[in-house]
Design a protein around this motif. Structure first.
Motif, PDB file in Angstrom:
ATOM      1  N   ILE A  47      -3.419  -3.621   9.689  1.00  0.00           N
ATOM      2  CA  ILE A  47      -4.433  -2.689  10.173  1.00  0.00           C
ATOM      3  C   ILE A  47      -4.737  -1.672   9.078  1.00  0.00           C
ATOM      4  O   ILE A  47      -3.919  -0.787   8.798  1.00  0.00           O
ATOM      5  N   PRO A  48      -5.915  -1.757   8.429  1.00  0.00           N
ATOM      6  CA  PRO A  48      -6.268  -0.748   7.425  1.00  0.00           C
ATOM      7  C   PRO A  48      -6.568   0.584   8.124  1.00  0.00           C
ATOM      8  O   PRO A  48      -7.272   0.617   9.140  1.00  0.00           O
ATOM      9  N   VAL A  49      -6.004   1.662   7.589  1.00  0.00           N
ATOM     10  CA  VAL A  49      -6.179   2.975   8.216  1.00  0.00           C
ATOM     11  C   VAL A  49      -6.438   4.049   7.165  1.00  0.00           C
ATOM     12  O   VAL A  49      -6.001   3.926   6.013  1.00  0.00           O
ATOM     13  N   GLU A  50      -7.177   5.083   7.565  1.00  0.00           N
ATOM     14  CA  GLU A  50      -7.276   6.297   6.779  1.00  0.00           C
ATOM     15  C   GLU A  50      -6.445   7.329   7.536  1.00  0.00           C
ATOM     16  O   GLU A  50      -6.618   7.493   8.744  1.00  0.00           O
ATOM     17  N   ILE A  51      -5.559   7.981   6.834  1.00  0.00           N
ATOM     18  CA  ILE A  51      -4.627   8.910   7.467  1.00  0.00           C
ATOM     19  C   ILE A  51      -4.914  10.322   6.988  1.00  0.00           C
ATOM     20  O   ILE A  51      -5.050  10.569   5.782  1.00  0.00           O
ATOM     21  N   THR A  53       0.824  -1.214   0.000  1.00  0.00           N
ATOM     22  CA  THR A  53       0.000   0.000   0.000  1.00  0.00           C
ATOM     23  C   THR A  53       0.856   1.261   0.000  1.00  0.00           C
ATOM     24  O   THR A  53       0.340   2.358   0.131  1.00  0.00           O
ATOM     25  N   HIS A  54       2.144   1.115  -0.160  1.00  0.00           N
ATOM     26  CA  HIS A  54       3.076   2.244  -0.085  1.00  0.00           C
ATOM     27  C   HIS A  54       3.442   2.784  -1.468  1.00  0.00           C
ATOM     28  O   HIS A  54       4.200   3.724  -1.595  1.00  0.00           O
ATOM     29  N   TRP A  55       2.848   2.231  -2.523  1.00  0.00           N
ATOM     30  CA  TRP A  55       3.217   2.550  -3.897  1.00  0.00           C
ATOM     31  C   TRP A  55       3.001   4.007  -4.279  1.00  0.00           C
ATOM     32  O   TRP A  55       3.697   4.558  -5.122  1.00  0.00           O
ATOM     33  N   ASP A  56       2.032   4.697  -3.680  1.00  0.00           N
ATOM     34  CA  ASP A  56       1.716   6.073  -4.083  1.00  0.00           C
ATOM     35  C   ASP A  56       2.329   7.125  -3.158  1.00  0.00           C
ATOM     36  O   ASP A  56       1.901   8.262  -3.142  1.00  0.00           O
ATOM     37  N   MET A  57       3.356   6.752  -2.404  1.00  0.00           N
ATOM     38  CA  MET A  57       3.916   7.678  -1.416  1.00  0.00           C
ATOM     39  C   MET A  57       4.444   8.962  -2.061  1.00  0.00           C
ATOM     40  O   MET A  57       4.301  10.038  -1.500  1.00  0.00           O
ATOM     41  N   ALA A  58       5.028   8.884  -3.248  1.00  0.00           N
ATOM     42  CA  ALA A  58       5.537  10.093  -3.918  1.00  0.00           C
ATOM     43  C   ALA A  58       4.404  11.073  -4.195  1.00  0.00           C
ATOM     44  O   ALA A  58       4.547  12.285  -3.993  1.00  0.00           O
ATOM     45  N   ALA A  59       3.247  10.570  -4.613  1.00  0.00           N
ATOM     46  CA  ALA A  59       2.099  11.442  -4.892  1.00  0.00           C
ATOM     47  C   ALA A  59       1.563  12.065  -3.602  1.00  0.00           C
ATOM     48  O   ALA A  59       1.190  13.251  -3.582  1.00  0.00           O
ATOM     49  N   VAL A  60       1.532  11.279  -2.534  1.00  0.00           N
ATOM     50  CA  VAL A  60       1.073  11.806  -1.237  1.00  0.00           C
ATOM     51  C   VAL A  60       2.014  12.902  -0.764  1.00  0.00           C
ATOM     52  O   VAL A  60       1.581  13.968  -0.319  1.00  0.00           O
ATOM     53  N   MET A  61       3.320  12.669  -0.870  1.00  0.00           N
ATOM     54  CA  MET A  61       4.299  13.681  -0.452  1.00  0.00           C
ATOM     55  C   MET A  61       4.156  14.950  -1.282  1.00  0.00           C
ATOM     56  O   MET A  61       4.227  16.055  -0.739  1.00  0.00           O
ATOM     57  N   GLN A  62       3.934  14.796  -2.586  1.00  0.00           N
ATOM     58  CA  GLN A  62       3.764  15.962  -3.451  1.00  0.00           C
ATOM     59  C   GLN A  62       2.531  16.761  -3.043  1.00  0.00           C
ATOM     60  O   GLN A  62       2.570  17.986  -2.979  1.00  0.00           O
ATOM     61  N   ARG A  65      -3.861   3.537   3.949  1.00  0.00           N
ATOM     62  CA  ARG A  65      -2.708   2.660   4.056  1.00  0.00           C
ATOM     63  C   ARG A  65      -3.127   1.414   4.816  1.00  0.00           C
ATOM     64  O   ARG A  65      -4.198   1.361   5.423  1.00  0.00           O
ATOM     65  N   VAL A  66      -2.224   0.463   4.849  1.00  0.00           N
ATOM     66  CA  VAL A  66      -2.350  -0.675   5.740  1.00  0.00           C
ATOM     67  C   VAL A  66      -1.078  -0.675   6.574  1.00  0.00           C
ATOM     68  O   VAL A  66       0.031  -0.762   6.027  1.00  0.00           O
ATOM     69  N   HIS A  67      -1.248  -0.504   7.877  1.00  0.00           N
ATOM     70  CA  HIS A  67      -0.102  -0.568   8.782  1.00  0.00           C
ATOM     71  C   HIS A  67       0.095  -2.016   9.206  1.00  0.00           C
ATOM     72  O   HIS A  67      -0.868  -2.783   9.318  1.00  0.00           O
ATOM     73  N   VAL A  68       1.324  -2.369   9.457  1.00  0.00           N
ATOM     74  CA  VAL A  68       1.648  -3.710   9.923  1.00  0.00           C
ATOM     75  C   VAL A  68       2.158  -3.589  11.356  1.00  0.00           C
ATOM     76  O   VAL A  68       3.182  -2.946  11.613  1.00  0.00           O
TER      77      VAL A  68
END
Length: 184
Positions: A164-168, A133-142, A154-157
């Protein structure tokens, strides 16, 4: 000041030892009976290799003590507010290569993820995110850098492997001149 035996008095210690003696916090009683917090430094007076006396300098530390107490109370209020919600709260800096390690996490984050605070503070968001679930991190940072706000999933481990599915909801702000993210 504090009722000290003669041998423990900083002024007398400097005259006996020939060395400077410091006390960071003591007090004097004013003529009206009130107390004055102070620090003191006592330096020996040496003439012809003989100790002739000492000079003691006293500094009123009332304002320092008031500021220290206000800071402690502010920190206690911050800690109470930071830990009073039901949501995990995490703070991390943004580094050149992406999200840096957490600089603060609340008790809920520690409990849900199963890590002690000291260990979680050595980790970064990438360490707790499921790589799938970390594939779009560049877009989130932008988005964070342009609008200073982003909501994403995301899904936290957790430490025990539980996913753990989460909305951040993340907000970008400056702390000590560094871009910093607060995520709930």
């Amino acid at each position: 000041g504090s009722p000290l035996p003669y041998e423990h008095c900083p002024v007398h210690q400097s005259t006996r030892s020939g060395h400077v003696h410091r006390v960071d916090q003591d007090w004097l009683i004013r003529q009206d009976g009130s107390y004055m917090p102070l620090s003191l430094v006592s330096s020996p007076i040496i003439e012809e290799d003989e100790i002739k006396g000492s000079v003691a300098a006293f500094q009123d530390i009332t304002s320092r003590l008031v500021a220290e107490r206000a800071l402690r109370e502010s920190e206690e209020r911050y800690r109470l507010l930071f830990n009073s919600g039901n949501d995990a709260v995490m703070v991390h800096r943004i580094l050149d290569h992406g999200a840096g390690p957490f600089i603060e996490v609340n008790d809920v984050a520690c409990q849900r993820l199963g890590y002690p605070r000291t260990e979680l503070l050595t980790m970064s968001p990438a360490d707790i995110d499921d790589p799938e679930t970390h594939w779009d991190m560049a877009a989130v940072m932008q988005k964070l850098l342009t609008s200073r706000y982003a909501v994403f999933e995301r899904v936290h481990v957790a430490r025990n492997g539980t996913k753990i599915p989460v909305e951040i909801s993340s907000h970008l702000f400056d702390m000590d001149g560094h871009p910093t993210v607060l995520s709930v």
